[in-house]
Design a protein around this motif. Sequence first.
Motif, short mmCIF file in Angstrom:
data_model
loop_
_atom_site.label_atom_id
_atom_site.label_comp_id
_atom_site.label_asym_id
_atom_site.label_seq_id
_atom_site.Cartn_x
_atom_site.Cartn_y
_atom_site.Cartn_z
N PHE A 45 0.69 -1.23 0.14
CA PHE A 45 -0.10 0.13 0.08
C PHE A 45 0.93 1.07 -0.13
N TRP A 46 0.62 2.10 -1.08
CA TRP A 46 1.55 3.32 -0.97
C TRP A 46 0.53 4.63 -0.53
N ILE A 47 1.08 5.00 0.48
CA ILE A 47 0.48 5.94 1.27
C ILE A 47 0.38 7.34 0.64
N GLY A 48 1.63 7.67 -0.07
CA GLY A 48 1.79 8.98 -0.44
C GLY A 48 3.19 9.20 -1.01
N ASP A 49 3.41 10.14 -1.91
CA ASP A 49 4.59 10.35 -2.40
C ASP A 49 5.67 10.89 -1.48
N ASP A 50 5.18 11.47 -0.33
CA ASP A 50 6.00 11.98 0.63
C ASP A 50 6.46 11.09 1.63
N ASP A 51 6.32 9.91 1.41
CA ASP A 51 6.71 8.77 2.40
C ASP A 51 8.19 8.82 2.65
N PRO A 52 8.56 9.36 3.89
CA PRO A 52 9.84 9.36 4.27
C PRO A 52 10.72 8.20 4.72
N SER A 53 10.37 7.01 4.60
CA SER A 53 10.80 5.80 4.97
C SER A 53 12.16 5.44 4.28
N ASP A 54 13.17 4.85 4.70
CA ASP A 54 14.42 4.47 3.98
C ASP A 54 13.97 3.13 3.13
N PHE A 55 12.80 2.59 3.43
CA PHE A 55 12.29 1.57 2.39
C PHE A 55 11.89 2.34 0.90
N PHE A 128 -16.04 0.90 -3.48
CA PHE A 128 -15.06 1.25 -2.73
C PHE A 128 -14.03 2.03 -3.62
N ARG A 129 -13.81 1.45 -4.84
CA ARG A 129 -12.79 2.05 -5.89
C ARG A 129 -13.33 3.33 -6.31
N ALA A 130 -14.67 3.61 -6.65
CA ALA A 130 -15.05 4.75 -7.00
C ALA A 130 -14.92 6.21 -5.80
N LYS A 131 -15.13 5.51 -4.68
CA LYS A 131 -14.88 6.52 -3.53
C LYS A 131 -13.59 6.84 -3.52
N VAL A 132 -12.66 6.06 -3.32
CA VAL A 132 -11.11 6.27 -2.99
C VAL A 132 -10.61 7.19 -4.26
N HIS A 133 -11.00 7.06 -5.52
CA HIS A 133 -10.53 7.80 -6.42
C HIS A 133 -11.12 9.27 -6.64
N MET A 134 -12.11 9.60 -5.73
CA MET A 134 -12.57 10.80 -5.84
C MET A 134 -11.49 11.99 -5.66
N PRO A 135 -11.36 12.86 -6.43
CA PRO A 135 -10.21 13.62 -6.39
C PRO A 135 -10.19 14.76 -5.05
N TRP A 136 -11.45 14.97 -4.67
CA TRP A 136 -11.51 15.92 -3.44
C TRP A 136 -11.03 15.18 -2.28
N LEU A 137 -11.44 13.69 -2.02
CA LEU A 137 -11.17 12.94 -1.19
C LEU A 137 -9.52 12.80 -1.12
N GLN A 138 -9.18 12.53 -2.14
CA GLN A 138 -7.61 12.29 -2.32
C GLN A 138 -6.80 13.54 -1.81
N TRP A 139 -7.49 14.80 -2.39
CA TRP A 139 -6.85 16.12 -1.79
C TRP A 139 -6.78 16.34 -0.41
N ILE A 140 -8.01 15.77 0.23
CA ILE A 140 -8.04 15.97 1.81
C ILE A 140 -7.07 14.95 2.29
N PHE A 141 -7.21 13.71 1.88
CA PHE A 141 -6.20 12.43 2.75
C PHE A 141 -4.87 12.95 2.56
N ASN A 142 -4.40 13.47 1.33
CA ASN A 142 -3.07 13.82 1.11
C ASN A 142 -2.32 14.87 2.00
#
Length: 241
Positions: A45-55, A128-142
Amino acid sequence: MTTLFISDLHLSPSQPQITDCFVKFMREEAVHAEALYVLGDLFEFWIGDDDPSDFAQAIKAEFKSLTQSGIACYFIQGNRDFLLNKRFCRETGITLLDEHCVIDLYGRKTVILHGDTLCIDDHKYQAFRAKVHMPWLQWIFNRLPFFTRRHIVNKIQGDIRDVKAQKSLDIMDVTQSEVETLMKQHGTDLMIHGHTHRPNIHHFEINNQPVTRIVLGDWYQQGSVLVCTPKSQHLETRRFA
């Protein structure tokens, strides 16, 4: 001349054998290819492009090294890494493609995708897919703190595991009519996708014309690579060390 396709690696720090196989593949195989296509679910699972982990930084470094060597690398988001976005691309040099993309594979018009959009009988997942691909929801999550996003994702992953355990395998597979609709829509006789973890090469007909659907394998027990040349397509496995 080879073009390589992979998907469903589900990379995570808790499965180092998969990461080791991936790194070996990148450094010893992908570097000699014309192009590499990653058709989603590279990460558990990719949480975001700002993931700071060494991995996360180590995986980015492998892609950056590959693209800097002159190898074209393309990525289609999966259901586990739909938050992978422009920053990842800038930092690695990969190209992000649309969820359904038509490419010229050695003169053969080919539609490539992750594959989850073909599983239309799984109504709960599609909702579920339709919900998590909503741009406004991703904007808030990020814009949530990273540790908060990680907590939310851990909860979602647990829920997903519980739901999948109760589903039939048939529901989680592709719907043949949707496969045919998409291939007719794009005018292709070859489709390549992942997601279902059922590697195979399917031959059938659409309007009395032969067509092919290639399903990529997951990397749970071994690596899985589709190796394409101007004359052939082969699904191959790679042993873990």
